[in-house]
Motif scaffolding. Structure first.
Motif, PDB file in Angstrom:
ATOM      1  N   UNK A 123       0.823  -1.216   0.000  1.00 50.66           N
ATOM      2  CA  UNK A 123       0.000   0.000   0.000  1.00 50.66           C
ATOM      3  C   UNK A 123       0.857   1.265   0.000  1.00 50.66           C
ATOM      4  N   UNK A 124       1.856   1.241   0.968  1.00 49.22           N
ATOM      5  CA  UNK A 124       2.770   2.368   1.043  1.00 49.22           C
ATOM      6  C   UNK A 124       3.582   2.493  -0.237  1.00 49.22           C
ATOM      7  N   UNK A 125       3.937   1.288  -0.773  1.00 50.88           N
ATOM      8  CA  UNK A 125       4.730   1.302  -2.006  1.00 50.88           C
ATOM      9  C   UNK A 125       3.905   1.946  -3.123  1.00 50.88           C
ATOM     10  N   UNK A 126       2.605   1.589  -3.188  1.00 49.92           N
ATOM     11  CA  UNK A 126       1.740   2.178  -4.207  1.00 49.92           C
ATOM     12  C   UNK A 126       1.664   3.691  -4.059  1.00 49.92           C
ATOM     13  N   UNK A 127       1.538   4.082  -2.787  1.00 45.42           N
ATOM     14  CA  UNK A 127       1.444   5.523  -2.520  1.00 45.42           C
ATOM     15  C   UNK A 127       2.716   6.239  -2.962  1.00 45.42           C
ATOM     16  N   UNK A 128       3.856   5.616  -2.640  1.00 47.01           N
ATOM     17  CA  UNK A 128       5.132   6.221  -3.042  1.00 47.01           C
ATOM     18  C   UNK A 128       5.222   6.303  -4.558  1.00 47.01           C
ATOM     19  N   UNK A 129       4.799   5.214  -5.192  1.00 44.09           N
ATOM     20  CA  UNK A 129       4.872   5.176  -6.657  1.00 44.09           C
ATOM     21  C   UNK A 129       3.978   6.273  -7.240  1.00 44.09           C
ATOM     22  N   UNK A 130       2.776   6.403  -6.682  1.00 41.76           N
ATOM     23  CA  UNK A 130       1.850   7.427  -7.189  1.00 41.76           C
ATOM     24  C   UNK A 130       2.430   8.830  -6.965  1.00 41.76           C
ATOM     25  N   UNK A 131       3.037   9.023  -5.778  1.00 45.27           N
ATOM     26  CA  UNK A 131       3.615  10.340  -5.485  1.00 45.27           C
ATOM     27  C   UNK A 131       4.725  10.672  -6.482  1.00 45.27           C
ATOM     28  N   UNK A 132       5.487   9.652  -6.865  1.00 49.62           N
ATOM     29  CA  UNK A 132       6.592   9.952  -7.786  1.00 49.62           C
ATOM     30  C   UNK A 132       6.059  10.226  -9.198  1.00 49.62           C
ATOM     31  N   UNK A 133       5.011   9.525  -9.616  1.00 53.00           N
ATOM     32  CA  UNK A 133       4.407   9.813 -10.929  1.00 53.00           C
ATOM     33  C   UNK A 133       3.791  11.216 -10.916  1.00 53.00           C
ATOM     34  N   UNK A 134       3.154  11.506  -9.791  1.00 53.87           N
ATOM     35  CA  UNK A 134       2.521  12.821  -9.646  1.00 53.87           C
ATOM     36  C   UNK A 134       3.567  13.931  -9.810  1.00 53.87           C
ATOM     37  N   UNK A 135       4.674  13.789  -9.086  1.00 52.66           N
ATOM     38  CA  UNK A 135       5.741  14.803  -9.173  1.00 52.66           C
ATOM     39  C   UNK A 135       6.266  14.921 -10.608  1.00 52.66           C
ATOM     40  N   UNK A 136       6.444  13.771 -11.232  1.00 53.41           N
ATOM     41  CA  UNK A 136       7.002  13.784 -12.594  1.00 53.41           C
ATOM     42  C   UNK A 136       6.023  14.451 -13.581  1.00 53.41           C
ATOM     43  N   UNK A 137       4.740  14.194 -13.390  1.00 50.12           N
ATOM     44  CA  UNK A 137       3.767  14.819 -14.303  1.00 50.12           C
ATOM     45  C   UNK A 137       3.671  16.326 -14.055  1.00 50.12           C
ATOM     46  N   UNK A 138       3.671  16.727 -12.782  1.00 51.54           N
ATOM     47  CA  UNK A 138       3.670  18.169 -12.475  1.00 51.54           C
ATOM     48  C   UNK A 138       4.891  18.835 -13.130  1.00 51.54           C
ATOM     49  N   UNK A 139       6.010  18.135 -13.072  1.00 50.93           N
ATOM     50  CA  UNK A 139       7.244  18.678 -13.641  1.00 50.93           C
ATOM     51  C   UNK A 139       7.099  18.849 -15.164  1.00 50.93           C
ATOM     52  N   UNK A 140       6.445  17.863 -15.808  1.00 55.95           N
ATOM     53  CA  UNK A 140       6.211  17.959 -17.256  1.00 55.95           C
ATOM     54  C   UNK A 140       5.280  19.136 -17.580  1.00 55.95           C
ATOM     55  N   UNK A 141       4.272  19.325 -16.728  1.00 55.86           N
ATOM     56  CA  UNK A 141       3.342  20.443 -16.953  1.00 55.86           C
ATOM     57  C   UNK A 141       4.119  21.752 -16.871  1.00 55.86           C
ATOM     58  N   UNK A 142       4.943  21.866 -15.842  1.00 52.09           N
ATOM     59  CA  UNK A 142       5.718  23.101 -15.664  1.00 52.09           C
ATOM     60  C   UNK A 142       6.695  23.310 -16.828  1.00 52.09           C
ATOM     61  N   UNK A 143       7.352  22.224 -17.207  1.00 49.59           N
ATOM     62  CA  UNK A 143       8.358  22.318 -18.270  1.00 49.59           C
ATOM     63  C   UNK A 143       7.748  22.797 -19.595  1.00 49.59           C
ATOM     64  N   UNK A 144       6.571  22.267 -19.914  1.00 43.34           N
ATOM     65  CA  UNK A 144       6.011  22.572 -21.230  1.00 43.34           C
ATOM     66  C   UNK A 144       5.096  23.793 -21.256  1.00 43.34           C
TER      67      UNK A 144
END
Ligand SMILES: C[S@@+](CC[C@H](N)C(=O)[O-])C[C@H]1O[C@@H](n2cnc3c(N)ncnc32)[C@H](O)[C@@H]1O
Length: 283
Positions: free
Chosen positions: A1-22
């Motif tokens: 569960x925690x692993x899923x949460x961590x994974x989701x948090x990292x995807x979330x950060x990466x997508x936010x970063x893509x939004x900012x970048x573009x």
């Protein structure tokens, strides 16, 4: 569960970063549900198992970035949004600008024009002014980062809420400048003759735009953080004539930022640091 949460948090950060970048748009956790919702159909349409795979596509496929930008931008707009602004334009700005007798056409930039209603509203007021002052000439450039929404702006063809609002609040203008076709209506050729649209990211220098007398930069600064806002305002200012007017959106203000604009009235600023210069002269 925690692993899923961590994974989701990292995807979330990466997508936010893509939004900012573009786009320069700053997102935080509160926007996560919205962002996921907007991207879900695209991820499914590409047959991808999850958002992590989508990140890889974004990194490797330039074409995908265009769709991504279309999906992550918020394009809400309407004809004559914020009535006070349009009153100012037709009753104060246009008569004053025309009285300067520059001999050149008025140059207007609708920056972050979305589906074009702002640019077409400006054109309607300019046409009305020209009917009273036949020597008046103008050109309007509408820009947006999203190619998808610019296609609607260029088509100048509307239906639904956008159209209902125009017909309700400005029936005479709707009658004069739109050609009805069933549920739809299109802007007429008189408006089209003076309005063009092109893609532009506000974070890029407006190099070949020339200089504008009036810039509408409305309801877009709110999506950027303060550094982003400052960067965009500095870019926009480079495309403004000395003393040109800048109009921002209802929830936007330049008051807490160090800029080279002078407050004129709520939402309306002038290019140049007039007060400081005057203070300096009197010191
Ligand atoms: C809410 S709409 C505002 C439309 C119109 N100016 C108004 O006030 O009704 C915001 C627009 O800003 C555009 N936008 C977002 N980031 C941008 C950027 N970095 N450069 C140019 N346009 C951007 C979006 O695509 C969207 O169409």
């Amino acid at each position: 569960m925690d692993i899923d949460k961590d994974a989701e948090a990292s995807v979330q950060r990466a997508l936010f970063e893509q939004v900012r970048r573009h786009t320069g748009i700053a997102m935080n956790e509160r926007k996560w549900t919205m962002l996921k919702g907007r991207l879900r159909r695209r991820v499914m349409a590409l047959g991808l198992p999850d958002y992590r795979d989508y990140l890889q596509v974004l990194d490797t496929n330039v074409e995908e970035v265009r769709d991504f930008i279309d999906l992550v931008t918020t394009n809400e707009t309407s004809f004559f949004r914020t009535p006070r602004i349009w009153e100012y334009l037709s009753e104060a700005f246009l008569p004053y600008w025309h009285s300067l007798e520059t001999g050149a056409p008025l140059r207007v930039w609708s920056a972050a024009a979305s589906s074009g209603e702002e640019a077409w509203s400006t054109a309607m007021l300019c046409e009305e002014f020209r009917a009273r002052q036949p020597s008046f000439r103008y050109t309007i450039v509408g820009t947006d980062i999203s190619d998808g929404i610019l296609a609607t702006a260029r088509a100048g063809r509307y239906q639904g809420r956008s159209l209902e609002g125009l017909r309700l609040h400005h029936p005479a203008l709707a009658q004069k400048y739109l050609r009805s076709d069933g549920e739809w209506a299109s802007v007429n050729d008189a408006l089209r003759a003076n309005v063009t649209f092109r893609q532009h990211n506000l974070y890029a220098l407006p190099r070949d735009f020339g200089q504008f007398d009036l810039v509408l930069l409305r309801n877009v600064l709110i999506y950027f953080d303060q550094d982003g806002q400052q960067a965009v305002l500095a870019n926009v200012r480079r495309a403004m004539k000395p003393d040109a007017v800048l109009i921002v959106g209802e929830s936007e203000s330049l008051s807490r930022m160090a800029t080279d604009f002078t407050f004129e009235q709520p939402l309306i600023y002038r290019n140049g640091r007039h007060n400081e210069e005057r203070d300096h002269e009197h010191a």
